[in-house]
Design an enzyme around this catalytic site. Structure first.
Site, PDB file in Angstrom:
ATOM      1  N   ARG A  69     -13.025 -38.924   0.453  1.00 48.77           N
ATOM      2  CA  ARG A  69     -13.080 -38.001   1.363  1.00 48.77           C
ATOM      3  C   ARG A  69     -12.135 -38.602   2.807  1.00 48.77           C
ATOM      4  O   ARG A  69     -11.671 -37.789   3.285  1.00 48.77           O
ATOM      5  CB  ARG A  69     -14.446 -38.035   2.014  1.00 48.77           C
ATOM      6  CG  ARG A  69     -14.654 -36.392   2.896  1.00 48.77           C
ATOM      7  CD  ARG A  69     -15.804 -35.870   2.674  1.00 48.77           C
ATOM      8  NE  ARG A  69     -17.094 -36.989   2.611  1.00 48.77           N
ATOM      9  CZ  ARG A  69     -17.638 -37.485   3.859  1.00 48.77           C
ATOM     10  NH1 ARG A  69     -17.217 -37.063   4.775  1.00 48.77           N
ATOM     11  NH2 ARG A  69     -18.449 -38.339   3.436  1.00 48.77           N
ATOM     12  N   TYR A 111      -2.064 -12.862   8.218  1.00 48.12           N
ATOM     13  CA  TYR A 111      -2.778 -12.613   6.927  1.00 48.12           C
ATOM     14  C   TYR A 111      -4.172 -12.139   7.371  1.00 48.12           C
ATOM     15  O   TYR A 111      -4.884 -12.777   8.220  1.00 48.12           O
ATOM     16  CB  TYR A 111      -2.697 -14.165   6.366  1.00 48.12           C
ATOM     17  CG  TYR A 111      -3.582 -14.312   5.095  1.00 48.12           C
ATOM     18  CD1 TYR A 111      -3.734 -13.417   4.018  1.00 48.12           C
ATOM     19  CD2 TYR A 111      -4.678 -15.161   5.278  1.00 48.12           C
ATOM     20  CE1 TYR A 111      -4.443 -13.559   3.073  1.00 48.12           C
ATOM     21  CE2 TYR A 111      -5.622 -15.240   4.084  1.00 48.12           C
ATOM     22  CZ  TYR A 111      -5.629 -14.492   3.168  1.00 48.12           C
ATOM     23  OH  TYR A 111      -6.534 -14.682   1.935  1.00 48.12           O
ATOM     24  N   ASP A 150       2.240 -20.588  11.688  1.00 52.05           N
ATOM     25  CA  ASP A 150       1.741 -20.467  10.322  1.00 52.05           C
ATOM     26  C   ASP A 150       3.395 -20.146   9.815  1.00 52.05           C
ATOM     27  O   ASP A 150       3.816 -18.926   9.843  1.00 52.05           O
ATOM     28  CB  ASP A 150       0.978 -19.236  10.126  1.00 52.05           C
ATOM     29  CG  ASP A 150       0.810 -19.040   8.530  1.00 52.05           C
ATOM     30  OD1 ASP A 150       1.332 -19.493   7.641  1.00 52.05           O
ATOM     31  OD2 ASP A 150      -0.475 -18.418   8.141  1.00 52.05           O
ATOM     32  N   LYS A 163       1.342 -21.000  -1.785  1.00 49.26           N
ATOM     33  CA  LYS A 163       2.477 -20.118  -2.071  1.00 49.26           C
ATOM     34  C   LYS A 163       3.877 -20.796  -2.388  1.00 49.26           C
ATOM     35  O   LYS A 163       3.760 -21.443  -3.207  1.00 49.26           O
ATOM     36  CB  LYS A 163       2.660 -19.250  -0.618  1.00 49.26           C
ATOM     37  CG  LYS A 163       1.301 -18.714  -0.040  1.00 49.26           C
ATOM     38  CD  LYS A 163       0.552 -17.653  -0.926  1.00 49.26           C
ATOM     39  CE  LYS A 163      -0.669 -16.823  -0.451  1.00 49.26           C
ATOM     40  NZ  LYS A 163      -1.598 -17.695   0.095  1.00 49.26           N
TER      41      LYS A 163
END
Length: 394
Positions: free
Chosen positions: A57, A109, A182, A207
Site C-alpha cells: 500500500r 464526466y 482532467d 482510456k
C-alpha cells in the site's frame, strides 16, 4: 521517489518508452519493468522499515515505474497511480475541509459530477458548476472559500474547450486554490496543462493512456511537494492503490501512445467531416471542425484532437437506438479511448445520473451519440457509419 528530472531533455516519444524504465533499478537489469507482486519486503533494519519498500500500500516498484513515466510525460515532478479515475477524484476531494468550496466546469464526466454532489457535499464542501468556456463568468464565481478549481477540457461528452492558461491566471489571483485539469481526453501527448498553469493533472488511465480496454486505473501528476505528500498520505491511508499487473499494462500502453493518438486524431477528424455533411445529422461536435465554438482556442492550446466525435441525429431516441444497433465496426459500448471504435448514448450511460433538464442545458439529448473513434482503417469506419445511417433512415 517519482522525480522525473533526469528525462526532462528527451522528446515525448522517447520519454514514453524510456522514462521510469531504467534497467539499473532492477536486480536483473530488466529492460521491461517486471511485475512485482510481493506485498511485503525484507527489512534489513527492523527499526527503520520505511528506508525502502515496506508494504504494497505504501509503495510498489512496478507502480512507481509507471508513476515516473507519467510524471515525465507531463513534465511534472511526481506521479501517483490509483485504481480508477474516480479514485483520483476521491483523493483530491480529501485535500479539502468542511466549509471549503469547489468551483467546477459545468460539463464534466458524469461520475465526477456525482462524486462532487454526494461525497463532497457529505463532507460539508460547497460545489458550484459554472460554464468555464466563459472565463470572465467562471472567474467571477470564485469565492473567498474556494479551495479547488476543477476543469475538464475538452469536456465529456460535448467537447467544450476551456482556456487553461486564463483560468490558471484567475486562480493565481486568489490564495490557496488548487487548480486541477482532467486531461483524460487529450492525454499529455496532445495537451500539457501543467505547462499552462495547472497544479494537478488528472487522468483516467483506463482510456487513451492504456488504450486497450483491459485496465481500470487513474493517475495524478503533481509539481508541488506538499500537495504530493498530502495526496500520497490519502492514497496510502484509504488504500487507493492500483495492482502491479494493471500498472504493467498501462506502462506497456504508454509506449505506443503517440502512434495511437495520431491515428485517433486522423480517424476522428475524418469521421467528423463526413458526418457534418450528412443530411440526417443535425449537429457534429469535434474540435477539429471550424464549426466548433472554440476551434481557434483548440489549435492554440493543444497539438491535436482526441478520437471523440459527438453527433446529434435527426429523429427520436428510436432512430438513435437503431443507428447504434445497425453499426458493425463501431461497437455498442460505454467508455472511450480504446483501439476499438465504440458508440454510446451518453444520456443513458455516462450521464444517466444527471437530471434530464441539466443534461439538455449542457447539450446532451436522447439523440446525442458519442462516437469513440478507434484506430481501425479510416475508410472502413466511414463505410460503417454510412451503411448504418442508410438502414436507420430508409
Amino acid at each position: 521517489m517519482c522525480d522525473s528530472n533526469e528525462t526532462g531533455s528527451l522528446s515525448f516519444d522517447t520519454k514514453a518508452i524510456h522514462a521510469g524504465q531504467e534497467h539499473e533499478r532492477w536486480s536483473n537489469a530488466e529492460i521491461v519493468p517486471p511485475i512485482v507482486t510481493s506485498v511485503t519486503y525484507y527489512q534489513k533494519d527492523p527499526t527503520n522499515i520505511f528506508a525502502g519498500y515496506c508494504y504494497g500500500r505504501d509503495g510498489n516498484p512496478t507502480r512507481d515505474a509507471l508513476a515516473r513515466c507519467l510524471a515525465a510525460l507531463d513534465n511534472g515532478k511526481y506521479g501517483l497511480i490509483f485504481p480508477s479515475g474516480c479514485a483520483t477524484t476521491t483523493a483530491v476531494i480529501h485535500l479539502l475541509q468542511t466549509g471549503d468550496h469547489i468551483l467546477s466546469c459545468s460539463e464534466t464526466y458524469g461520475g465526477t459530477r456525482t462524486i462532487f454532489l454526494t461525497q463532497a457535499k457529505m463532507q460539508g464542501i460547497e460545489v458550484d458548476f459554472v460554464d468555464s468556456t466563459n472565463v470572465e463568468l467562471f472567474a467571477s464565481a470564485i469565492k473567498p472559500n474556494t479551495r479547488l478549481i476543477w476543469l475538464e477540457t475538452p469536456s465529456n461528452p460535448c467537447l467544450k474547450i476551456s482556456d487553461i492558461a486564463a483560468i490558471a491566471k484567475a486562480a493565481r489571483s486568489h490564495k490557496d486554490i488548487i487548480f486541477v485539469v482532467d486531461n483524460t481526453l487529450m492525454t499529455s501527448y496532445f495537451q500539457q496543462p501543467m505547462q499552462l498553469g495547472a497544479d494537478i493533472v488528472m487522468y483516467s488511465l483506463t482510456k487513451y493512456m492504456n488504450g486497450h480496454n483491459d485496465v481500470l486505473a487513474g493517475a495524478l501528476v503533481i509539481n508541488d511537494s506538499k500537495i504530493y505528500e498530502d495526496l500520497k498520505l490519502i492514497q496510502v491511508k484509504f488504500g487507493l492503490t492500483c495492482s502491479p499487473f494493471d500498472c504493467f499494462l498501462v506502462n506497456r500502453g504508454l509506449k505506443t501512445l503517440p502512434l495511437r493518438m495520431n491515428k485517433h486524431c486522423e480517424n476522428g477528424t475524418a469521421v467528423a467531416r463526413y458526418l457534418e455533411k450528412h443530411p440526417k445529422v443535425v449537429k457534429v461536435i469535434h474540435p477539429g471542425l471550424p464549426s466548433h465554438p472554440q476551434y481557434e482556442l483548440a489549435k492554440k492550446q493543444s497539438s491535436g484532437y482526441c478520437g471523440l466525435v459527438v453527433v446529434q441525429l435527426s429523429g427520436t431516441i428510436n432512430e438513435a437506438t437503431k443507428f447504434i444497433h445497425n453499426l458493425k465496426v463501431f461497437l455498442s459500448s460505454d467508455s472511450f479511448g480504446t483501439c476499438t471504435s465504440f458508440a454510446v448514448l451518453p444520456a443513458y450511460a455516462s450521464h444517466i445520473d444527471v437530471p434530464k433538464e441539466v443534461r439538455e442545458q449542457l447539450g446532451i439529448f436522447e439523440t446525442t451519440v458519442r462516437l469513440s473513434v478507434g484506430i481501425e482503417n479510416t475508410d472502413d469506419l466511414i463505410k460503417d457509419l454510412e451503411q448504418a445511417l442508410v438502414k436507420t433512415f430508409e
